[in-house]
Motif scaffolding. Structure first.
Motif, short mmCIF file in Angstrom:
data_model
loop_
_atom_site.label_atom_id
_atom_site.label_comp_id
_atom_site.label_asym_id
_atom_site.label_seq_id
_atom_site.Cartn_x
_atom_site.Cartn_y
_atom_site.Cartn_z
N GLN A 79 5.05 -9.42 -1.48
CA GLN A 79 5.16 -8.96 -0.10
C GLN A 79 3.95 -8.11 0.33
O GLN A 79 3.70 -7.95 1.51
N PHE A 80 3.22 -7.56 -0.65
CA PHE A 80 2.06 -6.73 -0.32
C PHE A 80 0.79 -7.55 -0.15
O PHE A 80 -0.25 -7.01 0.26
N GLU A 107 -6.36 -0.80 -0.64
CA GLU A 107 -5.39 -0.66 0.44
C GLU A 107 -4.02 -0.24 -0.08
O GLU A 107 -3.20 0.26 0.70
N THR A 116 10.52 1.11 -2.09
CA THR A 116 10.04 0.43 -0.89
C THR A 116 9.00 1.28 -0.18
O THR A 116 9.04 2.51 -0.23
N ARG A 117 8.08 0.59 0.46
CA ARG A 117 7.11 1.25 1.35
C ARG A 117 6.99 0.36 2.58
O ARG A 117 6.65 -0.82 2.46
N SER A 118 7.31 0.92 3.72
CA SER A 118 7.34 0.15 4.97
C SER A 118 8.24 -1.08 4.80
O SER A 118 7.91 -2.18 5.26
N GLU A 119 9.36 -0.88 4.10
CA GLU A 119 10.37 -1.91 3.84
C GLU A 119 9.88 -3.01 2.91
O GLU A 119 10.54 -4.04 2.77
N LEU A 120 8.74 -2.81 2.24
CA LEU A 120 8.22 -3.79 1.28
C LEU A 120 8.55 -3.31 -0.13
O LEU A 120 8.36 -2.14 -0.46
N ILE A 177 -0.64 4.29 -1.11
CA ILE A 177 0.82 4.33 -1.23
C ILE A 177 1.23 5.26 -2.36
O ILE A 177 2.26 5.94 -2.30
N ARG A 225 -3.09 -7.61 0.54
CA ARG A 225 -3.73 -6.30 0.40
C ARG A 225 -4.43 -6.18 -0.95
O ARG A 225 -3.93 -6.63 -1.97
#
Length: 259
Positions: A29-30, A37, A6-10, A41, A33
């Motif tokens: 979910q991303f 962008e 997960t990254r920022s809850e994504l 990550i 982007r």
């Protein structure tokens, strides 16, 4: 073998086979982007490289992208379906919905490739084209590692018998006869065949992921060095876009960075 991150809850997926390389198969979910962008990550310093995908089997390097003559007018992106790196900290990206996103690494050189393999690109052996280009940089086929990301499952991917034949002829164990019925029967006899029966006349179900796996194994890639994600874009709308399901041109990105 496959892990949710997960990254920022994504959420996004990684494959244990590629643990030595920063990579990810990113979810819907991303969106919306773009690769430039998402690259931070994985790495704060990597350069970002992408294409205008055209369902072919052309695989380019960042240097070749810079000098490409076949480009999309609006964006200037080179027309191709695979990218391979030449030097450290290059991030290569492909977009997919139901098509196969394939990330490949060469343990000898550290270079990597990202491939978009729909049924057309698969029929043109794009994954093996990418592997051969990686091997031209050094190493042997035993150095190759492959992760095939979320794509439409063969059990729900209905195509015409002619398309099934066109995609699978590259993995035929014996010469094909030219007779559609005979050749389909021969291809369905392959162990764990990617051609599955369908109740509709003139149709079959096609596992494009399995075709790519067999092409790579026939090239000499170790079966233990190939992993297929246990996720179907068509059947998991909570995580993935699917053109076959939604008839909308929405995509998720998959990328990898060389060492």
């Amino acid at each position: 073998m496959w892990q949710w991150q997960t990254r920022s809850e994504l959420p996004y997926l990684t494959c244990d086979l590629l643990s030595d390389w920063q990579h990810g198969f990113f979810t819907r979910q991303f969106a919306p982007r773009e690769p430039h962008e998402i690259t931070p990550i994985l790495s704060a310093t990597a350069s970002t490289h992408r294409l205008k995908q055209v369902h072919g089997n052309i695989v380019l390097t960042p240097t070749e992208i810079a000098t490409a003559t076949e480009v999309e007018v609006e964006t200037g992106n080179a027309l191709a379906d695979g990218l391979l790196t030449e030097q450290p900290q290059q991030a290569v990206w492909v977009a997919s919905a139901d098509c196969n996103p394939i990330l490949i690494a060469n343990r000898h050189t550290g270079n990597v490739a990202a491939v978009h393999a729909g049924w057309r690109g698969t029929s043109l052996n794009i994954a093996t084209v990418a592997v051969n280009r990686l091997l031209a940089q050094g190493g042997s086929v035993t150095d190759i590692i492959v992760a095939i990301g979320p794509a439409i499952d063969g059990k729900v991917y209905q195509v015409t018998k002619q398309v099934g034949l066109e995609v699978c002829r590259s993995i035929a164990l014996n010469p094909l006869s030219g007779d559609l019925k005979t050749d389909l029967t021969s291809l369905q006899a392959i162990p764990d065949s990617p051609l599955l029966p369908d109740e509709q006349v003139g149709r079959v179900r096609l596992d494009v992921r399995r075709v790519n796996q067999l092409q790579l194994e026939q090239l000499g890639v170790d079966p233990q060095a190939i992993s297929i994600a246990p996720h179907c874009t068509y059947q998991e709308p909570e995580y993935f876009f699917s053109y076959r399901r939604e008839k909308l041109k929405k995509i998720q990105w998959s990328g990898i960075i060389n060492n």
